[in-house]
Scaffold this active site. Structure first.
Site, PDB file in Angstrom:
ATOM      1  N   HIS A   1       0.033  24.352  -1.152  1.00  0.00           N
ATOM      2  CA  HIS A   1       1.565  24.581  -1.017  1.00  0.00           C
ATOM      3  C   HIS A   1       2.132  22.806  -0.940  1.00  0.00           C
ATOM      4  O   HIS A   1       2.849  23.131  -0.165  1.00  0.00           O
ATOM      5  CB  HIS A   1       2.051  25.260  -0.170  1.00  0.00           C
ATOM      6  CG  HIS A   1       1.263  26.850  -0.479  1.00  0.00           C
ATOM      7  ND1 HIS A   1       0.282  27.849  -0.569  1.00  0.00           N
ATOM      8  CD2 HIS A   1       2.153  27.826  -1.686  1.00  0.00           C
ATOM      9  CE1 HIS A   1      -0.218  28.880  -0.579  1.00  0.00           C
ATOM     10  NE2 HIS A   1       1.505  28.983  -1.378  1.00  0.00           N
TER      11      HIS A   1
ATOM     12  N   GLU B   1      -6.238  27.419   2.644  1.00  0.00           N
ATOM     13  CA  GLU B   1      -5.020  27.256   2.414  1.00  0.00           C
ATOM     14  C   GLU B   1      -3.949  28.027   3.098  1.00  0.00           C
ATOM     15  O   GLU B   1      -4.370  29.314   2.822  1.00  0.00           O
ATOM     16  CB  GLU B   1      -4.929  26.228   1.261  1.00  0.00           C
ATOM     17  CG  GLU B   1      -4.882  27.194   0.609  1.00  0.00           C
ATOM     18  CD  GLU B   1      -3.461  27.154  -0.060  1.00  0.00           C
ATOM     19  OE1 GLU B   1      -2.354  27.108   0.730  1.00  0.00           O
ATOM     20  OE2 GLU B   1      -3.466  28.415  -0.200  1.00  0.00           O
TER      21      GLU B   1
ATOM     22  N   SER C   1      -2.325  31.227  -4.160  1.00  0.00           N
ATOM     23  CA  SER C   1      -2.162  31.874  -3.377  1.00  0.00           C
ATOM     24  C   SER C   1      -2.335  33.163  -3.236  1.00  0.00           C
ATOM     25  O   SER C   1      -3.715  33.300  -3.319  1.00  0.00           O
ATOM     26  CB  SER C   1      -0.373  31.574  -3.289  1.00  0.00           C
ATOM     27  OG  SER C   1       0.416  32.125  -2.272  1.00  0.00           O
TER      28      SER C   1
END
Length: 295
Positions: free
Chosen positions: A269, A204, A110
């Protein structure tokens, strides 16, 4: 350089380079990590109480990371969670001193994408884009794939996604880079970012509107960052709108590059996310939905 694998008896350091870390999730993760036969050192910022969106000050987060990396007893540094803030501390790190401490494994995902790229570039080390211990996505499958990536990396050289499908078919070989799309785009123009030339780019994201994803992809294209890219591994797009609309957007923006694109690889995620070694050379087979990490 591929850092040495982790061994029983080693020490793993948990750090918080970005947002505040939920204490209950830390306590839930510690028995899992210790069950791998390692000591776990929990950093000060991981335990810090914060009412804001950062776990602690930039200086404190940089110092926590530095102490963990310079500790000769620590062989692996893991980000406890993401959030926001990793890029804010990059200019506070003494990369010369960190390089001199020798290679260690670093893991996270992330927001931690910014720190991955910095470690790749400034220290010449492979890193692990991995699920993070103090998150709700650190389930048994994700934790086991991370454990194998640390302790038995040869056993997970072939990463196969049961959910992947070819957005653009074909195979390609290159260096794995990327991670969270927002952080990749935010890194344009910084010393660490480099380019996607001859790379397999992992992308992502989460909770981004389709128009924002379009904007970030368009910026990567217009900046030239994607010139010479070899292929794409597209992970999860949780809460980003209609998956079919996101898929169509990816084909519209990335398809004209004419390189293999694997869609819905299950990285990011989502539960059971595999660990991907950034900085490693790999072969993508978009038709089979596989990544083969090369020696």
């Amino acid at each position: 350089m591929r850092p040495p694998k982790t061994r029983p008896g080693d020490t793993i350091a948990l750090v918080a380079p970005a947002g505040p870390v939920p204490p209950d999730l830390v306590e839930k993760a510690l028995p899992v990590l210790r069950g791998w036969g390692v000591e776990v050192h929990v950093g000060e910022c991981v335990r810090a109480t914060s009412a804001g969106y950062l776990s602690a000050s930039d200086e404190a987060r940089a110092a926590e990371f530095t102490r963990a990396w310079l500790d000769p007893g620590v062989t692996c540094v893991l980000a406890a969670r993401g959030g926001y803030g990793s890029q804010r501390m990059l200019d506070l790190l003494d990369w010369t001193a960190l390089r001199a401490a020798g290679p260690k494994m670093f893991g996270g995902s992330s927001d931690v994408t910014a720190l991955h790229r910095a470690v790749n570039v400034h220290m010449g080390l492979e890193t692990l884009f991995s699920p993070m211990p103090a998150t709700t996505l650190f389930d048994a499958v994700a934790a086991e794939h991370l454990r194998l990536s640390l302790f038995e990396p040869d056993s997970v050289r072939l990463i196969a996604s049961p959910t992947s499908s070819p957005l653009v078919p074909g195979t390609a070989t290159g260096t794995l880079i990327g991670g969270n799309l927002a952080l990749v785009a935010a890194g344009l123009g910084t010393p660490e970012q480099g380019s996607g030339r001859e790379a397999l780019v992992l992308l992502e994201d989460v909770t981004e509107s389709p128009y924002r994803i379009d904007r970030m992809l368009t910026q990567l294209l217009r900046s030239g960052w994607l010139d010479g890219v070899r292929g794409f591994v597209l992970g999860s797009w949780k809460s980003c709108g209609d998956p079919e609309a996101i898929q169509a957007l990816m084909l519209d923006r990335l398809g004209p590059l004419g390189v293999p694109i694997a869609w819905n690889f299950g990285v990011g995620h989502v539960p059971a996310s595999p660990t991907i070694p950034l900085g490693a050379r790999a072969t993508l087979d978009a038709d089979a939905g596989t990544l083969l990490v090369l020696p």
